[in-house]
Design a protein around this motif. Sequence first.
Motif, PDB file in Angstrom:
ATOM      1  N   SER A 194     -11.478  -6.066   3.921  1.00 15.03           N
ATOM      2  CA  SER A 194     -10.905  -5.256   4.993  1.00 15.03           C
ATOM      3  C   SER A 194      -9.464  -5.682   5.242  1.00 15.03           C
ATOM      4  CB  SER A 194     -11.711  -5.430   6.290  1.00 15.03           C
ATOM      5  OG  SER A 194     -13.042  -5.006   6.122  1.00 15.03           O
ATOM      6  N   ILE A 195      -8.596  -4.699   5.445  1.00 21.49           N
ATOM      7  CA  ILE A 195      -7.200  -4.974   5.741  1.00 21.49           C
ATOM      8  C   ILE A 195      -6.689  -3.984   6.779  1.00 21.49           C
ATOM      9  CG2 ILE A 195      -6.745  -5.870   3.418  1.00 21.49           C
ATOM     10  CD1 ILE A 195      -5.215  -3.229   2.858  1.00 21.49           C
ATOM     11  N   VAL A 196      -5.545  -4.325   7.389  1.00 20.00           N
ATOM     12  CA  VAL A 196      -4.767  -3.398   8.202  1.00 20.00           C
ATOM     13  C   VAL A 196      -3.387  -3.306   7.552  1.00 20.00           C
ATOM     14  CG1 VAL A 196      -3.869  -2.829  10.473  1.00 20.00           C
ATOM     15  CG2 VAL A 196      -5.957  -4.176  10.267  1.00 20.00           C
ATOM     16  N   ALA A 197      -2.945  -2.096   7.288  1.00 18.27           N
ATOM     17  CA  ALA A 197      -1.644  -1.905   6.646  1.00 18.27           C
ATOM     18  C   ALA A 197      -0.768  -1.010   7.509  1.00 18.27           C
ATOM     19  CB  ALA A 197      -1.810  -1.283   5.264  1.00 18.27           C
ATOM     20  N   VAL A 198       0.477  -1.415   7.689  1.00 17.94           N
ATOM     21  CA  VAL A 198       1.467  -0.596   8.377  1.00 17.94           C
ATOM     22  C   VAL A 198       2.357   0.012   7.308  1.00 17.94           C
ATOM     23  CG1 VAL A 198       3.329  -0.533  10.059  1.00 17.94           C
ATOM     24  CG2 VAL A 198       1.392  -2.086  10.394  1.00 17.94           C
ATOM     25  N   ALA A 199       2.261   1.324   7.150  1.00 21.49           N
ATOM     26  CA  ALA A 199       2.988   2.001   6.076  1.00 21.49           C
ATOM     27  C   ALA A 199       4.480   2.039   6.369  1.00 21.49           C
ATOM     28  CB  ALA A 199       2.459   3.418   5.904  1.00 21.49           C
ATOM     29  N   ALA A 200       5.249   2.130   5.307  1.00 19.06           N
ATOM     30  CA  ALA A 200       6.690   2.318   5.457  1.00 19.06           C
ATOM     31  C   ALA A 200       6.927   3.643   6.169  1.00 19.06           C
ATOM     32  CB  ALA A 200       7.364   2.317   4.094  1.00 19.06           C
ATOM     33  N   TYR A 201       7.671   3.606   7.249  1.00 18.23           N
ATOM     34  CA  TYR A 201       7.820   4.758   8.134  1.00 18.23           C
ATOM     35  C   TYR A 201       8.623   5.876   7.471  1.00 18.23           C
ATOM     36  CZ  TYR A 201       9.116   7.351  12.375  1.00 18.23           C
ATOM     37  OH  TYR A 201       9.317   8.330  13.317  1.00 18.23           O
ATOM     38  N   GLN A 202       8.114   7.101   7.595  1.00 18.09           N
ATOM     39  CA  GLN A 202       8.803   8.314   7.161  1.00 18.09           C
ATOM     40  C   GLN A 202       9.217   8.255   5.691  1.00 18.09           C
ATOM     41  OE1 GLN A 202      11.973   8.990  10.029  1.00 18.09           O
ATOM     42  NE2 GLN A 202      10.631  10.247  11.295  1.00 18.09           N
ATOM     43  N   ARG A 203       8.337   7.731   4.846  1.00 19.24           N
ATOM     44  CA  ARG A 203       8.590   7.820   3.413  1.00 19.24           C
ATOM     45  C   ARG A 203       7.579   8.780   2.823  1.00 19.24           C
ATOM     46  NH1 ARG A 203       8.098   2.508   0.812  1.00 19.24           N
ATOM     47  NH2 ARG A 203       6.350   3.126  -0.485  1.00 19.24           N
ATOM     48  N   THR A 204       8.048   9.792   2.139  1.00 17.43           N
ATOM     49  CA  THR A 204       7.178  10.826   1.616  1.00 17.43           C
ATOM     50  C   THR A 204       6.125  10.242   0.681  1.00 17.43           C
ATOM     51  OG1 THR A 204       8.976  12.436   1.746  1.00 17.43           O
ATOM     52  CG2 THR A 204       7.105  12.990   0.320  1.00 17.43           C
ATOM     53  N   GLY A 205       4.866  10.600   0.939  1.00 19.81           N
ATOM     54  CA  GLY A 205       3.787  10.215   0.046  1.00 19.81           C
ATOM     55  C   GLY A 205       3.356   8.778   0.150  1.00 19.81           C
ATOM     56  N   VAL A 206       3.695   8.083   1.243  1.00 16.16           N
ATOM     57  CA  VAL A 206       3.417   6.654   1.313  1.00 16.16           C
ATOM     58  C   VAL A 206       1.918   6.376   1.332  1.00 16.16           C
ATOM     59  CG1 VAL A 206       3.582   6.577   3.842  1.00 16.16           C
ATOM     60  CG2 VAL A 206       3.948   4.501   2.502  1.00 16.16           C
ATOM     61  N   LEU A 207       1.122   7.199   2.031  1.00 13.49           N
ATOM     62  CA  LEU A 207      -0.318   6.970   2.053  1.00 13.49           C
ATOM     63  C   LEU A 207      -0.915   7.194   0.670  1.00 13.49           C
ATOM     64  CD1 LEU A 207      -2.902   6.302   3.523  1.00 13.49           C
ATOM     65  CD2 LEU A 207      -3.058   8.698   4.249  1.00 13.49           C
ATOM     66  N   ARG A 237      -1.004   2.492  12.029  1.00  7.84           N
ATOM     67  CA  ARG A 237      -1.662   1.461  11.237  1.00  7.84           C
ATOM     68  C   ARG A 237      -2.834   2.111  10.504  1.00  7.84           C
ATOM     69  NH1 ARG A 237      -0.979  -1.638  16.143  1.00  7.84           N
ATOM     70  NH2 ARG A 237       0.442  -3.392  15.822  1.00  7.84           N
ATOM     71  N   PHE A 238      -3.051   1.696   9.271  1.00  7.51           N
ATOM     72  CA  PHE A 238      -4.184   2.176   8.504  1.00  7.51           C
ATOM     73  C   PHE A 238      -5.161   1.026   8.284  1.00  7.51           C
ATOM     74  CE2 PHE A 238      -0.744   5.069   7.492  1.00  7.51           C
ATOM     75  CZ  PHE A 238      -1.366   6.310   7.597  1.00  7.51           C
ATOM     76  N   TYR A 239      -6.408   1.292   8.600  1.00 12.62           N
ATOM     77  CA  TYR A 239      -7.481   0.310   8.441  1.00 12.62           C
ATOM     78  C   TYR A 239      -8.289   0.700   7.212  1.00 12.62           C
ATOM     79  CZ  TYR A 239      -6.325  -0.906  13.258  1.00 12.62           C
ATOM     80  OH  TYR A 239      -5.661  -1.281  14.412  1.00 12.62           O
ATOM     81  N   LEU A 240      -8.345  -0.185   6.235  1.00 10.40           N
ATOM     82  CA  LEU A 240      -9.001   0.111   4.971  1.00 10.40           C
ATOM     83  C   LEU A 240     -10.112  -0.899   4.700  1.00 10.40           C
ATOM     84  CD1 LEU A 240      -5.958   1.228   4.698  1.00 10.40           C
ATOM     85  CD2 LEU A 240      -6.395   1.209   2.247  1.00 10.40           C
ATOM     86  N   ASP A 241     -11.257  -0.387   4.314  1.00  9.59           N
ATOM     87  CA  ASP A 241     -12.344  -1.194   3.761  1.00  9.59           C
ATOM     88  C   ASP A 241     -12.549  -0.756   2.330  1.00  9.59           C
ATOM     89  OD1 ASP A 241     -12.777  -2.361   6.231  1.00  9.59           O
ATOM     90  OD2 ASP A 241     -14.544  -1.153   6.707  1.00  9.59           O
ATOM     91  N   PHE A 242     -12.666  -1.706   1.430  1.00 12.01           N
ATOM     92  CA  PHE A 242     -12.932  -1.343   0.040  1.00 12.01           C
ATOM     93  C   PHE A 242     -13.791  -2.390  -0.639  1.00 12.01           C
ATOM     94  CE2 PHE A 242      -8.567  -2.979   0.464  1.00 12.01           C
ATOM     95  CZ  PHE A 242      -8.593  -4.111  -0.333  1.00 12.01           C
ATOM     96  N   ASP A 243     -14.448  -1.967  -1.701  1.00 13.93           N
ATOM     97  CA  ASP A 243     -15.353  -2.853  -2.424  1.00 13.93           C
ATOM     98  C   ASP A 243     -14.565  -3.924  -3.164  1.00 13.93           C
ATOM     99  OD1 ASP A 243     -17.373  -1.280  -1.536  1.00 13.93           O
ATOM    100  OD2 ASP A 243     -17.977  -0.500  -3.483  1.00 13.93           O
ATOM    101  N   GLY A 244     -15.132  -5.136  -3.185  1.00 16.00           N
ATOM    102  CA  GLY A 244     -14.516  -6.225  -3.933  1.00 16.00           C
ATOM    103  C   GLY A 244     -14.128  -7.389  -3.043  1.00 16.00           C
ATOM    104  N   HIS A 245     -13.737  -8.472  -3.698  1.00 18.26           N
ATOM    105  CA  HIS A 245     -13.414  -9.737  -3.026  1.00 18.26           C
ATOM    106  C   HIS A 245     -12.025 -10.171  -3.455  1.00 18.26           C
ATOM    107  CE1 HIS A 245     -13.686 -13.979  -1.834  1.00 18.26           C
ATOM    108  NE2 HIS A 245     -14.793 -13.692  -1.171  1.00 18.26           N
ATOM    109  N   VAL A 246     -11.272 -10.769  -2.529  1.00 20.08           N
ATOM    110  CA  VAL A 246      -9.906 -11.183  -2.833  1.00 20.08           C
ATOM    111  C   VAL A 246      -9.867 -12.180  -3.997  1.00 20.08           C
ATOM    112  CG1 VAL A 246      -9.879 -13.080  -1.161  1.00 20.08           C
ATOM    113  CG2 VAL A 246      -7.729 -11.946  -1.785  1.00 20.08           C
ATOM    114  N   ALA A 247     -10.977 -12.861  -4.277  1.00 12.91           N
ATOM    115  CA  ALA A 247     -11.023 -13.777  -5.413  1.00 12.91           C
ATOM    116  C   ALA A 247     -11.012 -13.044  -6.742  1.00 12.91           C
ATOM    117  CB  ALA A 247     -12.272 -14.666  -5.322  1.00 12.91           C
ATOM    118  N   GLU A 248     -11.316 -11.736  -6.740  1.00 10.73           N
ATOM    119  CA  GLU A 248     -11.242 -10.930  -7.964  1.00 10.73           C
ATOM    120  C   GLU A 248      -9.791 -10.568  -8.242  1.00 10.73           C
ATOM    121  OE1 GLU A 248     -14.212  -7.691  -8.293  1.00 10.73           O
ATOM    122  OE2 GLU A 248     -14.815  -8.357  -6.304  1.00 10.73           O
ATOM    123  N   GLN A 249      -9.407 -10.619  -9.496  1.00  9.10           N
ATOM    124  CA  GLN A 249      -8.011 -10.378  -9.850  1.00  9.10           C
ATOM    125  C   GLN A 249      -7.564  -8.968  -9.490  1.00  9.10           C
ATOM    126  OE1 GLN A 249      -5.712 -12.638 -10.958  1.00  9.10           O
ATOM    127  NE2 GLN A 249      -4.313 -10.950 -10.527  1.00  9.10           N
TER     128      GLN A 249
END
Length: 306
Positions: A194-207, A237-249
């Motif tokens: 799980s992470i929280v990401a703050v996208a670069a403001y007003q950049r087209t296609g950032v998400l 802010r965007f809150y993302l959950d995704f499969d996997g572990h930070v120990a994975e490359q």
Amino acid sequence: MPSIAYFGPQGTFSEQAALAAGRPDHTLVPEATVPEALAAVRHGHADLACVPVENSVEGAVSATMDALAVDEPLVAIAEVLLPVAFSLLARPGTDLADIRSVASHPHALAQVQGWLGKHLSQATQLASTSTAAAAVGVLDGQCDAAITAPVAADHYDLEVLETGIADVDDAVTRFLLLQRPGALPAPTGSDRTSIVAVAAYQRTGVLAEMLTELALRGINLSRIESRPMKGRLGEYRFYLDFDGHVAEQRVADALAALHRRCHEVRFLGSYPKADGTPTLAGADNTDADYAAATGWVTGVREGRTG
């Protein structure tokens, strides 16, 4: 003795989730709000915090999301999936026909509207700060009945008039068990990051760029939510959950890429999934694939072109 702060008071679903977390050596400490439960850990007053993050009917718990994104970072080490069905509590001797007001947390009321319309259509619905606070309101005479977590009946001198109340069968709330940053749980092959990401403001296609970083590495996105930045209209802010572990490359590589693209990335933890579903890496995205590719690039840099 180690302790778990939870969104209280006693008798809430958060208490049930803390009990279900499987740490019998920890004492449970109720806090009045989600931010206060998290603050107890940040200030060293508790070792862990157990707070709700999303419900399968009502969606994200905004108080948790907002509190995790600010102040000192906390990281999740486990999640708990708790089936949600409610009980109706009232003072002893009360009949359904006697109830003129019923209280609960707004999320709880939203999940039992069908039942209330059928059985308590005459009752005024009152919002409370928690399901357990509604039970206290019944004791204090502020309302006639409360929709609560079943565990509330163990703490308050009230009668259970009905139990197993739910408009949606198999409704579930997901809770996170959080601690101060430190050693992470080891990868299990069934993990979530799980992470929280703050996208670069007003950049087209950032998400789209952010999500592409995951897709290119064969990472399955299981949840995405947005919350506005306080006082900064149009920024999120965007809150993302995704499969996997930070120990994975592949996950580490994706996090590094997101860090380059975003104004801010806050790591909220890599932890075992409560349902045990296996983490699957997309084709050519295993650690062995990354190691082989790194070895090939190293060879090219050293003059070997095989």
